[in-house]
Write a protein that holds these residues in place. Structure first.
Motif, mmCIF file in Angstrom:
data_model
loop_
_atom_site.group_PDB
_atom_site.id
_atom_site.type_symbol
_atom_site.label_atom_id
_atom_site.label_comp_id
_atom_site.label_asym_id
_atom_site.label_seq_id
_atom_site.Cartn_x
_atom_site.Cartn_y
_atom_site.Cartn_z
ATOM 1 N N GLY A 1 0.807 -1.219 0.000
ATOM 2 C CA GLY A 1 0.000 0.000 0.000
ATOM 3 C C GLY A 1 0.835 1.262 0.000
ATOM 4 N N GLN A 2 1.912 1.260 0.762
ATOM 5 C CA GLN A 2 2.763 2.445 0.804
ATOM 6 C C GLN A 2 3.516 2.645 -0.504
ATOM 7 O OE1 GLN A 2 5.178 1.926 4.268
ATOM 8 N NE2 GLN A 2 3.546 2.494 5.654
ATOM 9 N N GLY A 3 3.937 1.564 -1.105
ATOM 10 C CA GLY A 3 4.594 1.687 -2.404
ATOM 11 C C GLY A 3 3.641 2.213 -3.459
ATOM 12 N N ASN A 4 2.410 1.714 -3.412
ATOM 13 C CA ASN A 4 1.399 2.196 -4.350
ATOM 14 C C ASN A 4 1.104 3.676 -4.110
ATOM 15 O OD1 ASN A 4 -0.524 2.157 -6.349
ATOM 16 N ND2 ASN A 4 -2.111 1.300 -5.038
ATOM 17 N N ALA A 5 0.979 4.072 -2.853
ATOM 18 C CA ALA A 5 0.693 5.471 -2.528
ATOM 19 C C ALA A 5 1.829 6.385 -2.976
ATOM 20 C CB ALA A 5 0.455 5.624 -1.030
ATOM 21 N N ALA A 6 3.059 5.960 -2.774
ATOM 22 C CA ALA A 6 4.197 6.785 -3.195
ATOM 23 C C ALA A 6 4.237 6.908 -4.717
ATOM 24 C CB ALA A 6 5.497 6.189 -2.675
ATOM 25 N N GLY B 1 -1.517 9.154 5.042
ATOM 26 C CA GLY B 1 -2.023 7.836 4.676
ATOM 27 C C GLY B 1 -1.020 6.735 4.956
ATOM 28 N N GLN B 2 0.252 7.003 4.701
ATOM 29 C CA GLN B 2 1.275 5.991 4.974
ATOM 30 C C GLN B 2 1.446 5.757 6.466
ATOM 31 O OE1 GLN B 2 4.890 6.896 2.884
ATOM 32 N NE2 GLN B 2 4.073 6.104 0.968
ATOM 33 N N ALA B 3 1.293 6.790 7.262
ATOM 34 C CA ALA B 3 1.396 6.615 8.714
ATOM 35 C C ALA B 3 0.261 5.735 9.234
ATOM 36 C CB ALA B 3 1.368 7.974 9.408
ATOM 37 N N PHE B 4 -0.948 5.950 8.729
ATOM 38 C CA PHE B 4 -2.074 5.117 9.144
ATOM 39 C C PHE B 4 -1.904 3.684 8.668
ATOM 40 C CE2 PHE B 4 -4.720 9.127 9.421
ATOM 41 C CZ PHE B 4 -4.743 9.116 10.791
ATOM 42 N N SER B 5 -1.372 3.518 7.475
ATOM 43 C CA SER B 5 -1.209 2.166 6.938
ATOM 44 C C SER B 5 -0.091 1.408 7.649
ATOM 45 C CB SER B 5 -0.976 2.278 5.446
ATOM 46 O OG SER B 5 0.103 1.581 5.008
ATOM 47 N N GLU B 6 0.904 2.101 8.121
ATOM 48 C CA GLU B 6 2.027 1.446 8.792
ATOM 49 C C GLU B 6 1.632 0.886 10.152
ATOM 50 O OE1 GLU B 6 5.784 -0.041 9.178
ATOM 51 O OE2 GLU B 6 4.878 0.854 7.412
ATOM 52 N N THR B 7 0.600 1.444 10.771
ATOM 53 C CA THR B 7 0.226 0.983 12.102
ATOM 54 C C THR B 7 -0.198 -0.485 12.099
ATOM 55 O OG1 THR B 7 -2.017 1.833 11.805
ATOM 56 C CG2 THR B 7 -0.444 3.249 12.944
ATOM 57 N N SER B 8 -0.840 -0.945 11.033
ATOM 58 C CA SER B 8 -1.241 -2.359 11.010
ATOM 59 C C SER B 8 -0.018 -3.267 10.954
ATOM 60 C CB SER B 8 -2.181 -2.635 9.842
ATOM 61 O OG SER B 8 -1.522 -2.428 8.618
ATOM 62 N N GLY B 9 1.014 -2.872 10.229
ATOM 63 C CA GLY B 9 2.249 -3.642 10.218
ATOM 64 C C GLY B 9 2.940 -3.643 11.569
ATOM 65 N N LEU B 10 2.907 -2.513 12.248
ATOM 66 C CA LEU B 10 3.523 -2.445 13.576
ATOM 67 C C LEU B 10 2.745 -3.269 14.597
ATOM 68 C CD1 LEU B 10 4.571 1.302 13.730
ATOM 69 C CD2 LEU B 10 6.027 -0.687 13.439
ATOM 70 N N TYR B 11 1.423 -3.284 14.476
ATOM 71 C CA TYR B 11 0.633 -4.123 15.378
ATOM 72 C C TYR B 11 0.976 -5.595 15.181
ATOM 73 C CZ TYR B 11 -2.336 -0.130 16.522
ATOM 74 O OH TYR B 11 -2.800 1.081 16.963
ATOM 75 N N GLY B 12 1.163 -6.008 13.939
ATOM 76 C CA GLY B 12 1.559 -7.388 13.666
ATOM 77 C C GLY B 12 2.911 -7.714 14.266
ATOM 78 N N LEU B 13 3.846 -6.769 14.178
ATOM 79 C CA LEU B 13 5.167 -6.975 14.768
ATOM 80 C C LEU B 13 5.079 -7.088 16.286
ATOM 81 C CD1 LEU B 13 8.267 -7.076 14.417
ATOM 82 C CD2 LEU B 13 8.246 -4.596 14.656
ATOM 83 N N VAL B 14 4.275 -6.257 16.909
ATOM 84 C CA VAL B 14 4.112 -6.310 18.363
ATOM 85 C C VAL B 14 3.492 -7.643 18.784
ATOM 86 C CG1 VAL B 14 2.815 -5.301 20.287
ATOM 87 C CG2 VAL B 14 4.029 -3.825 18.703
#
Length: 85
Positions: free
Chosen positions: A29-34, A58-71
């Protein structure tokens, strides 16, 4: 350790591996947005400030799901659920 504890530890290792896969969605998603933001700036260079702000938000909001998975993955690996040590 009993057999059941080995089973739980193995399942938590598998679950933590699956939780790390949540990084693929935000990465795509972030690559697509950029890429879309670069196209938008190419079409309208005067709106670069608004485009950049919207893209970064938008990238900050999208990154949170990846960080939640890491946690979740770190918790599953470090907490050692249902063990006595």
């Amino acid at each position: 350790m009993e057999f059941n504890e080995y089973f739980v530890l193995g399942c938590s290792a598998i679950a933590s591996g699956l939780a790390v896969f949540t990084a693929f969605g935000p990465g795509l998603g972030q690559g697509n947005a950029a890429g879309m933001a670069a196209q938008a700036v190419g079409r309208n260079p005067g709106a670069v400030g608004d485009i950049r702000t919207t893209m970064l938000l938008g990238q900050a909001f999208s990154e949170t799901s990846g960080l939640y998975g890491l946690v979740v993955a770190i918790i599953l690996l470090m907490v050692r659920p249902l063990t006595n040590f």
